[in-house]
Design an enzyme around this catalytic site. Structure first.
Site, PDB file in Angstrom:
ATOM      1  N   GLY A  13       0.778  -1.243   0.000  1.00 19.90           N
ATOM      2  CA  GLY A  13       0.000   0.000   0.000  1.00 19.90           C
ATOM      3  C   GLY A  13       0.802   1.281   0.000  1.00 19.90           C
ATOM      4  N   ASN A 105      -6.421   3.101 -12.534  1.00 21.42           N
ATOM      5  CA  ASN A 105      -5.438   2.114 -12.093  1.00 21.42           C
ATOM      6  C   ASN A 105      -4.048   2.677 -12.365  1.00 21.42           C
ATOM      7  OD1 ASN A 105      -4.359  -0.420 -11.213  1.00 21.42           O
ATOM      8  ND2 ASN A 105      -4.069  -1.017 -13.352  1.00 21.42           N
ATOM      9  N   HIS A 107      -0.178   1.328 -13.266  1.00 18.32           N
ATOM     10  CA  HIS A 107       0.557   0.145 -13.702  1.00 18.32           C
ATOM     11  C   HIS A 107       2.048   0.507 -13.763  1.00 18.32           C
ATOM     12  CE1 HIS A 107       1.071  -3.708 -15.702  1.00 18.32           C
ATOM     13  NE2 HIS A 107       1.919  -3.110 -16.511  1.00 18.32           N
ATOM     14  N   GLU A 177       5.632   6.611  -9.397  1.00 14.78           N
ATOM     15  CA  GLU A 177       4.212   6.314  -9.136  1.00 14.78           C
ATOM     16  C   GLU A 177       3.671   7.201  -8.016  1.00 14.78           C
ATOM     17  OE1 GLU A 177       3.003   2.188  -8.731  1.00 14.78           O
ATOM     18  OE2 GLU A 177       4.865   1.545  -9.664  1.00 14.78           O
TER      19      GLU A 177
HETATM   20  C1  GRF Z   1       2.711  -0.771  -7.778  1.00 11.35           C
HETATM   21  O1  GRF Z   1       3.916  -0.953  -8.481  1.00 11.35           O
HETATM   22  C2  GRF Z   1       1.559  -0.580  -8.721  1.00 11.35           C
HETATM   23  O2  GRF Z   1       1.891   0.067  -9.906  1.00 11.35           O
HETATM   24  C3  GRF Z   1       1.165  -1.995  -9.031  1.00 11.35           C
HETATM   25  O3  GRF Z   1       1.345  -2.704  -7.832  1.00 11.35           O
HETATM   26  C4  GRF Z   1       2.316  -2.035  -7.020  1.00 11.35           C
HETATM   27  C5  GRF Z   1       1.651  -1.749  -5.710  1.00 11.35           C
HETATM   28  O4  GRF Z   1       2.532  -1.275  -4.761  1.00 11.35           O
HETATM   29  N1  GRF Z   1      -0.158  -2.047  -9.614  1.00 11.35           N
HETATM   30  P1  GRF Z   1       1.978  -0.669  -3.391  1.00 11.35           P
HETATM   31  O5  GRF Z   1       1.120  -1.738  -2.739  1.00 11.35           O
HETATM   32  O6  GRF Z   1       1.216   0.569  -3.706  1.00 11.35           O
HETATM   33  O7  GRF Z   1       3.205  -0.414  -2.571  1.00 11.35           O
END
Ligand code: GRF
Length: 221
Positions: A13, A105, A107, A177
Protein backbone atom coordinates in the site's frame (compact mmCIF):
# COMPACT_ATOMS: atom_id res chain seq x y z
CA UNK A 1 -15.91 19.78 -1.28
CA UNK A 2 -13.68 16.81 -1.97
CA UNK A 3 -14.75 13.73 -3.88
CA UNK A 4 -15.00 10.54 -1.85
CA UNK A 5 -12.39 8.10 -3.13
CA UNK A 6 -12.13 4.34 -2.51
CA UNK A 7 -8.70 2.73 -2.88
CA UNK A 8 -8.44 -1.01 -3.68
CA UNK A 9 -5.19 -2.68 -2.57
CA UNK A 10 -3.79 -6.20 -2.05
CA UNK A 11 -0.31 -5.43 -0.76
CA UNK A 12 1.93 -3.06 1.12
CA UNK A 13 0.00 0.00 0.00
CA UNK A 14 2.72 2.54 -0.67
CA UNK A 15 0.58 4.09 -3.40
CA UNK A 16 -2.33 4.23 -0.96
CA UNK A 17 0.02 6.06 1.42
CA UNK A 18 1.00 8.52 -1.31
CA UNK A 19 -2.69 9.21 -1.96
CA UNK A 20 -3.43 9.69 1.75
CA UNK A 21 -0.46 12.03 2.15
CA UNK A 22 -0.98 14.14 -0.95
CA UNK A 23 -4.75 14.41 -1.16
CA UNK A 24 -5.40 15.97 2.25
CA UNK A 25 -7.80 18.92 1.93
CA UNK A 26 -7.74 18.55 -1.83
CA UNK A 27 -10.07 17.62 -4.65
CA UNK A 28 -10.41 14.04 -3.36
CA UNK A 29 -10.14 12.25 -0.01
CA UNK A 30 -9.53 8.57 0.70
CA UNK A 31 -12.80 7.56 2.37
CA UNK A 32 -12.60 3.75 2.06
CA UNK A 33 -9.96 1.05 1.53
CA UNK A 34 -11.01 -2.29 0.04
CA UNK A 35 -8.80 -5.36 0.07
CA UNK A 36 -9.27 -8.97 -1.00
CA UNK A 37 -7.14 -10.25 1.88
CA UNK A 38 -6.64 -9.49 5.57
CA UNK A 39 -3.32 -8.67 7.25
CA UNK A 40 -1.78 -6.55 4.54
CA UNK A 41 0.18 -3.33 4.89
CA UNK A 42 -2.49 -1.29 3.11
CA UNK A 43 -5.09 -2.12 5.81
CA UNK A 44 -2.65 -1.17 8.54
CA UNK A 45 -2.07 2.18 6.82
CA UNK A 46 -5.84 2.74 6.63
CA UNK A 47 -6.20 1.95 10.32
CA UNK A 48 -3.40 4.35 11.27
CA UNK A 49 -5.15 7.16 9.41
CA UNK A 50 -8.63 6.35 10.74
CA UNK A 51 -9.89 5.38 7.29
CA UNK A 52 -12.72 2.83 7.06
CA UNK A 53 -11.61 -0.43 5.44
CA UNK A 54 -13.35 -3.56 4.20
CA UNK A 55 -11.95 -6.99 3.38
CA UNK A 56 -13.94 -8.58 0.55
CA UNK A 57 -12.61 -12.07 -0.23
CA UNK A 58 -12.58 -13.04 -3.89
CA UNK A 59 -10.88 -16.43 -4.04
CA UNK A 60 -13.32 -19.28 -4.79
CA UNK A 61 -16.43 -17.06 -4.63
CA UNK A 62 -18.98 -16.51 -7.41
CA UNK A 63 -18.45 -13.18 -9.19
CA UNK A 64 -22.03 -12.10 -8.44
CA UNK A 65 -21.38 -12.29 -4.69
CA UNK A 66 -18.16 -10.30 -4.97
CA UNK A 67 -19.95 -7.72 -7.12
CA UNK A 68 -22.81 -7.38 -4.63
CA UNK A 69 -20.47 -7.03 -1.62
CA UNK A 70 -18.27 -4.53 -3.41
CA UNK A 71 -21.12 -2.35 -4.66
CA UNK A 72 -22.73 -2.39 -1.19
CA UNK A 73 -19.46 -1.31 0.46
CA UNK A 74 -18.96 1.48 -2.08
CA UNK A 75 -22.54 2.66 -1.68
CA UNK A 76 -22.43 2.58 2.15
CA UNK A 77 -19.38 4.85 2.06
CA UNK A 78 -20.96 7.11 -0.62
CA UNK A 79 -17.96 6.57 -2.91
CA UNK A 80 -17.77 8.66 -6.08
CA UNK A 81 -14.45 7.57 -7.54
CA UNK A 82 -12.16 4.52 -7.31
CA UNK A 83 -8.35 4.18 -7.48
CA UNK A 84 -6.81 0.72 -7.81
CA UNK A 85 -3.41 0.66 -6.13
CA UNK A 86 -1.72 -2.73 -6.30
CA UNK A 87 -5.04 -4.62 -6.28
CA UNK A 88 -4.30 -8.04 -7.76
CA UNK A 89 -7.82 -9.20 -8.61
CA UNK A 90 -9.90 -8.49 -11.68
CA UNK A 91 -12.63 -6.01 -10.83
CA UNK A 92 -16.09 -7.55 -11.51
CA UNK A 93 -17.77 -6.17 -14.64
CA UNK A 94 -20.74 -4.87 -12.61
CA UNK A 95 -18.41 -2.68 -10.55
CA UNK A 96 -16.47 -1.47 -13.60
CA UNK A 97 -19.76 -0.50 -15.26
CA UNK A 98 -21.05 1.31 -12.19
CA UNK A 99 -17.84 3.42 -12.02
CA UNK A 100 -17.33 3.84 -15.75
CA UNK A 101 -15.01 6.82 -16.33
CA UNK A 102 -14.46 7.10 -12.55
CA UNK A 103 -12.10 4.21 -11.89
CA UNK A 104 -8.31 4.59 -12.26
CA UNK A 105 -5.44 2.11 -12.09
CA UNK A 106 -1.69 2.58 -11.87
CA UNK A 107 0.56 0.15 -13.70
CA UNK A 108 4.35 -0.02 -13.18
CA UNK A 109 5.38 0.12 -16.87
CA UNK A 110 4.65 2.14 -19.99
CA UNK A 111 1.42 0.62 -21.33
CA UNK A 112 0.46 -0.80 -23.76
CA UNK A 113 3.85 -2.55 -23.40
CA UNK A 114 4.35 -4.94 -20.49
CA UNK A 115 0.72 -5.12 -19.44
CA UNK A 116 -2.12 -7.64 -19.55
CA UNK A 117 -3.01 -10.81 -17.73
CA UNK A 118 -0.18 -12.24 -15.63
CA UNK A 119 1.90 -9.07 -15.83
CA UNK A 120 1.73 -7.62 -12.36
CA UNK A 121 4.12 -6.80 -9.52
CA UNK A 122 7.71 -7.94 -9.92
CA UNK A 123 6.78 -9.93 -13.06
CA UNK A 124 6.39 -6.63 -14.94
CA UNK A 125 9.89 -5.46 -14.04
CA UNK A 126 11.38 -8.89 -14.83
CA UNK A 127 9.73 -8.80 -18.27
CA UNK A 128 11.10 -5.30 -18.96
CA UNK A 129 14.64 -6.40 -18.05
CA UNK A 130 14.37 -9.63 -20.07
CA UNK A 131 13.24 -7.67 -23.14
CA UNK A 132 16.30 -5.41 -22.83
CA UNK A 133 14.10 -2.31 -22.81
CA UNK A 134 16.08 0.84 -21.98
CA UNK A 135 13.07 2.66 -20.65
CA UNK A 136 10.17 1.86 -18.38
CA UNK A 137 7.88 4.01 -16.29
CA UNK A 138 4.44 4.32 -14.75
CA UNK A 139 1.03 4.58 -16.40
CA UNK A 140 -2.27 5.80 -14.97
CA UNK A 141 -5.27 4.68 -16.99
CA UNK A 142 -9.03 4.39 -16.78
CA UNK A 143 -10.25 0.88 -16.01
CA UNK A 144 -12.44 -0.99 -18.43
CA UNK A 145 -13.38 -4.66 -18.77
CA UNK A 146 -9.96 -5.78 -19.99
CA UNK A 147 -6.72 -5.93 -17.99
CA UNK A 148 -4.54 -2.84 -18.41
CA UNK A 149 -6.37 -1.72 -21.56
CA UNK A 150 -8.44 1.35 -20.59
CA UNK A 151 -7.66 4.80 -22.02
CA UNK A 152 -4.32 6.20 -20.79
CA UNK A 153 -4.46 9.35 -18.66
CA UNK A 154 -0.83 9.92 -17.66
CA UNK A 155 2.59 8.36 -18.10
CA UNK A 156 6.02 9.06 -16.76
CA UNK A 157 9.23 7.41 -17.97
CA UNK A 158 12.18 6.11 -15.96
CA UNK A 159 15.47 4.81 -17.34
CA UNK A 160 16.43 1.14 -17.13
CA UNK A 161 20.07 0.62 -16.18
CA UNK A 162 22.18 -2.39 -17.24
CA UNK A 163 22.96 -3.21 -13.62
CA UNK A 164 19.27 -3.19 -12.56
CA UNK A 165 17.71 -6.06 -10.69
CA UNK A 166 13.88 -6.24 -10.86
CA UNK A 167 13.87 -4.78 -7.34
CA UNK A 168 16.06 -1.81 -8.35
CA UNK A 169 13.75 -1.03 -11.26
CA UNK A 170 10.63 -1.47 -9.12
CA UNK A 171 11.99 1.03 -6.59
CA UNK A 172 12.79 3.61 -9.30
CA UNK A 173 9.34 3.22 -10.87
CA UNK A 174 7.61 3.40 -7.46
CA UNK A 175 9.16 6.82 -6.77
CA UNK A 176 7.52 8.07 -9.93
CA UNK A 177 4.21 6.31 -9.14
CA UNK A 178 4.02 8.10 -5.79
CA UNK A 179 4.18 11.47 -7.54
CA UNK A 180 2.13 10.64 -10.60
CA UNK A 181 -0.85 8.88 -8.99
CA UNK A 182 -1.90 11.62 -6.55
CA UNK A 183 -1.49 14.20 -9.33
CA UNK A 184 -3.67 12.18 -11.70
CA UNK A 185 -6.32 11.35 -9.09
CA UNK A 186 -6.53 14.98 -8.03
CA UNK A 187 -6.84 16.23 -11.61
CA UNK A 188 -9.53 13.66 -12.46
CA UNK A 189 -11.46 14.41 -9.27
CA UNK A 190 -11.37 18.11 -10.15
CA UNK A 191 -12.69 17.39 -13.65
CA UNK A 192 -15.46 15.10 -12.40
CA UNK A 193 -16.54 17.67 -9.82
CA UNK A 194 -16.98 20.15 -12.68
CA UNK A 195 -18.90 17.63 -14.77
CA UNK A 196 -16.03 17.11 -17.22
CA UNK A 197 -14.87 13.60 -18.25
CA UNK A 198 -11.71 12.12 -16.72
CA UNK A 199 -9.93 12.12 -20.08
CA UNK A 200 -10.22 15.91 -20.23
CA UNK A 201 -7.21 16.12 -17.90
CA UNK A 202 -4.85 13.96 -20.00
CA UNK A 203 -3.20 16.93 -21.70
CA UNK A 204 -2.63 18.75 -18.43
CA UNK A 205 -0.90 15.65 -17.04
CA UNK A 206 1.46 15.33 -19.98
CA UNK A 207 5.10 14.43 -19.64
CA UNK A 208 7.23 17.54 -19.11
CA UNK A 209 10.71 16.92 -20.46
CA UNK A 210 12.35 19.46 -18.18
CA UNK A 211 11.06 17.83 -15.02
CA UNK A 212 12.18 14.44 -16.32
CA UNK A 213 15.65 15.90 -16.89
CA UNK A 214 15.75 17.18 -13.33
CA UNK A 215 14.70 13.84 -11.91
CA UNK A 216 16.73 11.60 -14.17
CA UNK A 217 19.33 13.66 -16.09
CA UNK A 218 20.31 12.20 -19.44
CA UNK A 219 24.05 11.85 -19.82
CA UNK A 220 25.60 10.52 -23.00
CA UNK A 221 29.37 10.19 -22.98
C1 GRF B 1 2.71 -0.77 -7.78
O1 GRF B 1 3.92 -0.95 -8.48
C2 GRF B 1 1.56 -0.58 -8.72
O2 GRF B 1 1.89 0.07 -9.91
C3 GRF B 1 1.17 -1.99 -9.03
O3 GRF B 1 1.35 -2.70 -7.83
C4 GRF B 1 2.32 -2.04 -7.02
C5 GRF B 1 1.65 -1.75 -5.71
O4 GRF B 1 2.53 -1.27 -4.76
N1 GRF B 1 -0.16 -2.05 -9.61
P1 GRF B 1 1.98 -0.67 -3.39
O5 GRF B 1 1.12 -1.74 -2.74
O6 GRF B 1 1.22 0.57 -3.71
O7 GRF B 1 3.20 -0.41 -2.57
Amino acid sequence: MSLRLAVFASGSGTNLQALIDHLEDDAAEVALVISDRPDIGALERARRHGIVSRVIPVSGRPEDDVTADTLAALEDARIEMVALAGYLRRIPVGVVERFHGRMLNIHPALLPAFGGKGLYGMRVHRAVLEAGSRISGATVHLVDEEYDRGPILAQWPVPVLSSDTPEDLAARVLRVEHGLYPAAVEAVAGALAEGRPALAVADALRFEGSLYQETFPLSIE
